[in-house]
Design an enzyme around this catalytic site. Structure first.
Site, short mmCIF file in Angstrom:
data_model
loop_
_atom_site.label_atom_id
_atom_site.label_comp_id
_atom_site.label_asym_id
_atom_site.label_seq_id
_atom_site.Cartn_x
_atom_site.Cartn_y
_atom_site.Cartn_z
N LYS A 101 -12.43 -5.77 6.98
CA LYS A 101 -12.25 -6.45 5.71
C LYS A 101 -13.26 -7.56 5.48
O LYS A 101 -13.84 -8.08 6.43
CB LYS A 101 -10.83 -7.02 5.61
CG LYS A 101 -10.46 -7.94 6.75
CD LYS A 101 -9.06 -8.50 6.59
CE LYS A 101 -8.75 -9.51 7.68
NZ LYS A 101 -7.58 -10.31 7.42
N HIS A 116 -8.09 -1.88 -0.36
CA HIS A 116 -7.01 -2.83 -0.64
C HIS A 116 -7.71 -4.14 -1.01
O HIS A 116 -8.64 -4.53 -0.31
CB HIS A 116 -6.17 -3.14 0.60
CG HIS A 116 -5.66 -1.94 1.34
ND1 HIS A 116 -4.33 -1.70 1.52
CD2 HIS A 116 -6.30 -0.92 1.97
CE1 HIS A 116 -4.17 -0.61 2.23
NE2 HIS A 116 -5.35 -0.11 2.52
N ARG A 142 7.25 -11.24 4.92
CA ARG A 142 6.71 -11.09 6.27
C ARG A 142 7.38 -12.13 7.15
O ARG A 142 7.46 -13.30 6.78
CB ARG A 142 5.20 -11.33 6.29
CG ARG A 142 4.46 -10.30 5.47
CD ARG A 142 2.97 -10.55 5.51
NE ARG A 142 2.30 -9.58 4.65
CZ ARG A 142 0.99 -9.56 4.42
NH1 ARG A 142 0.22 -10.46 5.00
NH2 ARG A 142 0.46 -8.66 3.64
N CYS A 160 0.78 -1.23 0.00
CA CYS A 160 0.00 0.00 0.00
C CYS A 160 0.82 1.29 0.00
O CYS A 160 0.53 2.19 -0.81
CB CYS A 160 -1.05 0.00 1.10
SG CYS A 160 -0.70 -1.00 2.53
N HIS A 168 -4.87 -1.45 -5.30
CA HIS A 168 -5.36 -0.40 -4.43
C HIS A 168 -6.25 0.50 -5.26
O HIS A 168 -5.83 1.01 -6.28
CB HIS A 168 -4.18 0.35 -3.81
CG HIS A 168 -3.40 -0.53 -2.89
ND1 HIS A 168 -2.33 -1.29 -3.33
CD2 HIS A 168 -3.57 -0.82 -1.58
CE1 HIS A 168 -1.87 -2.00 -2.31
NE2 HIS A 168 -2.61 -1.75 -1.24
N GLN A 216 1.62 -11.00 -3.86
CA GLN A 216 0.20 -10.68 -3.74
C GLN A 216 -0.31 -10.17 -5.06
O GLN A 216 0.34 -9.36 -5.71
CB GLN A 216 0.01 -9.57 -2.69
CG GLN A 216 0.21 -10.06 -1.28
CD GLN A 216 -0.17 -8.99 -0.29
OE1 GLN A 216 0.35 -7.88 -0.33
NE2 GLN A 216 -1.06 -9.31 0.63
N ASP A 243 -2.20 -7.88 -5.81
CA ASP A 243 -2.77 -6.76 -5.08
C ASP A 243 -3.38 -5.71 -6.00
O ASP A 243 -3.05 -5.65 -7.19
CB ASP A 243 -1.62 -6.11 -4.28
CG ASP A 243 -2.08 -5.58 -2.95
OD1 ASP A 243 -3.30 -5.48 -2.75
OD2 ASP A 243 -1.21 -5.28 -2.11
#
Length: 633
Positions: free
Chosen positions: A462, A508, A360, A331, A382, A378, A380
């Site tokens: 979420k 997200h 992570r 992000c 945004h 990911q 991902d």
RNA sequence: GCCGGUGUGGCUCAGUGGCAGAGCAGCGCACUCGUAAUGCGCAGGUCAACGGUUCAAAUCCGUUCACCGGCUCCA
């Protein structure tokens, strides 16, 4: 006077109390499978005396409620056996769970899986003794005294916290347990059980507490059901993505990189195909793609709140004596890209997708093949939107998720709404608004969901999508997270229709979640037999002997030119052997090439599950392939 | 991270104090083969790593690492 009802039948008793089993008998509801009863929504033992009537139903072992009782009673049976074999053992809790039961115990020394047959044998002995299982209601103080005398500190703790004047005890032979019940009438009702494994489990689920020994087992109403279950577990083991990943040469794991999988050419072929599909779907749906760096200045993570809320999971480094962090999320990078220009309300929704590799730190004990790793990609995105666009944008994403999960891959999935966690930022009002917005999207699409309180991200609530794997475990894949925090922290703005500056809302979201995990789930879902469009090798060419090598090479070049993933088996082996190996590798199509095919310019097609499809021209083979499901065609 | 278990050739596993083994895979040779394993031969191991006990350790003890089953935590 007591009145009992069952369907259209009614039954009256003159006396003040009556035994449940008598009521069932009088209603002709008794039978071999009956182990308890439901009276006005409450479950009772057959031997219970009740002093009120109501709507009554028998609980049989072939109902979900009955099975739960059966398993719960089996847990007690196991505890009794353990107490006989390991005197002085303290008992925690022993509930029925989804596929069986467990009991948490505190035993001097240790119990290993080798000890399970011994415990099982003792259980069977108790079954043979047909111990009556009796219930006793007694004042809390007496129960406390009982377990204090018995030196069972965990039960004492549990009773002290029960908010009722009386508690119930269940006894069978010398064994007594604090329990709400109900239970089967006696231990001879328990037959089809098996102890499965031993594990550690924290007392009351908190890692601050002592670790107890947990014994897992399962029980079913019939021997066949037990056998089926055990067989299913065996089959699940064969589908294990870690085993198949090795057998199919997709990826490997090494001591040199715990939690960091190595992907082999075939694994990458699948991932690349997934990504190609992903790009296509996202470009169709108005996303654009960005790429942001792996390592970013710590200042950025301080500002984003990750430093305060996520530091324990972050890998840190230093560049020119300045602290940096390896990104655990994408992000902040996305926000920096957004902020490179002044944005207008006309630019919104702005959907910045990123196949972001994140690191992570996961604790060593949680790593699990591809499902739980320390570095993953990911899928991902945004999305920057106006407040008024939240519901529509969330619904758009849910639609994409549904298409991908069910249409393309055929998964069952469950939706969860996760609310504010303890360690979080923002005001209560912001959280309430955000949670309400997600709820609205779920409800207006009639999506069934459960609420997972306190499981949201630190910056917002979420919606999670959990896919079910072959043994019924669920894995979180997709997620949609609503965020009012980051945009404010980073002074993210757009110019509205009114000419004033506004702060957008940030969504997200991921669909696969982690490409690595999704691959793991797919391996198990398909048991390694990937559908044609995903298969790492789509066509295997098998020459009958090396006399056909020229023709076979020519074929391969043609297929490769048509963008197919193809291999030739040129080993000096018999045809049967080459076919067997291609079958084991689960290649969808084999082309068997002998003199007959070579001389007549044909290919003999074998499909992995249908077998020999006969000879045909190359063009006809391509037509056959064109009929295969292929979302990226 | 915690509890328990496991670690022997590329893979699957035997070996429990006295010379490190098998099958499969690999390589070589022969067979030139028609829809799920051709035969013969060869090579391959610091027994996870480190330390200790012992005349002697894959084997016993300790530490560390990794993996497996769970717990806690999570995509």
């Amino acid at each position: 006077m007591l009145i009992f009802e069952h369907e259209d039948k009614k039954l009256n008793y003159e006396q003040d109390s009556v035994k449940i089993s008598d009521v069932l008998k009088d209603l002709k509801l008794d039978g071999k499978k009956v182990i308890a009863a439901n009276l006005d929504g409450e479950e009772f033992d057959l031997s219970r005396e009740v002093s009120h009537g109501g709507v009554i139903n028998a609980i049989t072992t072939d109902s979900p409620e009955g099975l739960e009782i059966l398993r719960h009673s089996t847990a007690h049976l196991m505890a009794q056996a353990v107490e006989r074999l390991y005197p002085g053992t303290h008992f925690g809790v022993g509930p029925a769970i989804k596929d069986g039961f467990y009991y948490d115990i505190d035993v001097a020394g240790s119990i290993t899986e080798q000890d399970l047959p011994k415990i099982e044998a003792e259980m069977r002995k108790i079954v043979g003794q047909a111990e009556k299982i009796t219930r006793e209601d007694l004042p809390k103080s007496e129960a406390l005294e009982f377990f204090k005398t018995k030196n069972d500190p965990y039960k004492v703790e549990l009773i002290s916290e029960i908010d009722a004047p009386t508690v119930s005890l269940y006894k069978q032979g010398e064994y007594a347990d604090l329990c709400r019940g109900p239970h089967v009438p006696d231990t001879s009702k328990l037959h089809n059980f098996k102890l499965l494994s031993v594990a550690g489990a924290y007392w009351r689920g908190s890692e601050k507490n002592k670790m107890l020994t947990r014994i897992y087992g399962t029980a079913f109403a019939t021997p066949d059901e037990l056998k089926t279950y055990l067989k299913r577990m065996e089959e699940a083991k064969l589908r294990d993505h870690r085993k198949l990943g090795k057998d199919l040469d997709l990826f490997s794991l090494h001591e040199e990189g715990p939690g960091f999988p190595f992907f082999h050419p075939k694994g990458v072929a699948i991932m690349n195909t997934l990504i190609e599909f992903w790009r296509r779907e996202h470009m169709k749906r108005g996303y654009v793609e960005i790429k942001t760096p792996q390592i970013l200045d710590r200042e950025l993570w301080l500002r984003s709140g990750h430093w305060d809320h996520y530091r324990d999971n972050m890998y840190l480094t230093e560049i020119d004596e300045k602290p940096f962090a390896i990104k655990p999320m994408n992000c902040p990078g996305s926000i920096l890209v957004y902020k490179t220009q002044l944005r207008s309300y006309r630019d919104l929704p702005m959907r910045l997708a990123e196949l972001g590799i994140v690191h992570r730190h996961e604790r060593s004990g949680v790593l699990h093949g591809l499902m739980r790793v320390r570095c993953f990609t990911q899928d991902d995105a945004h999305t920057y939107i106006e407040h008024s666009q939240i519901r529509d944008e969330v619904m758009r994403i849910m639609e994409l998720d549904k298409y991908v999960y069910t249409q393309v891959f055929g998964f069952k999935y469950y939706v969860e709404l996760s609310t504010r966690p303890e360690d979080s930022m923002g005001t209560d009002e912001q959280w309430q608004t955000a949670e309400a917005a997600l709820r609205e999207a779920l409800e207006s699409t009639n999506t069934p969901y459960t609420v997972n309180p306190g499981d949201g991200a630190f910056y917002g609530p979420k919606i999670d999508f959990h896919l079910e794997d072959c043994i019924g475990r669920t894995w979180q894949c997709g997620t949609i997270q609503l965020d009012f925090q980051m945009p404010a922290r980073f002074d993210v703005t757009y110019i509205g229709e009114d000419g004033a500056e506004h702060t957008p809302v940030l969504l997200h979201r991921v669909v696969f979640g982690s490409i690595e995990r999704f691959l793991g789930i797919l391996i198990e879902h398909y048991a390694g037999a990937f559908p044609y469009w995903l298969a790492p090798v789509q066509v295997k060419i098998i020459p009958v002997s090396d006399k056909q090598l020229d023709y076979v090479n020519e074929l391969r070049d043609k297929l490769m030119a048509d963008n197919l993933r193809v291999e030739i088996d040129t080993r000096n082996e018999k045809l049967g052997r080459k076919i067997r190996d291609a079958q084991i590798q689960k290649v969808p199509y084999m082309l068997v090439i002998g003199d007959n095919e070579k001389d007549n310019n044909l290919v003999a097609v074998r499909e992995r599950s249908k077998g020999d499809l006969g000879s045909m021209s190359y063009e006809d083979f391509l037509k056959l392939l064109a009929q295969e499901f292929n979302p990226i065609k």
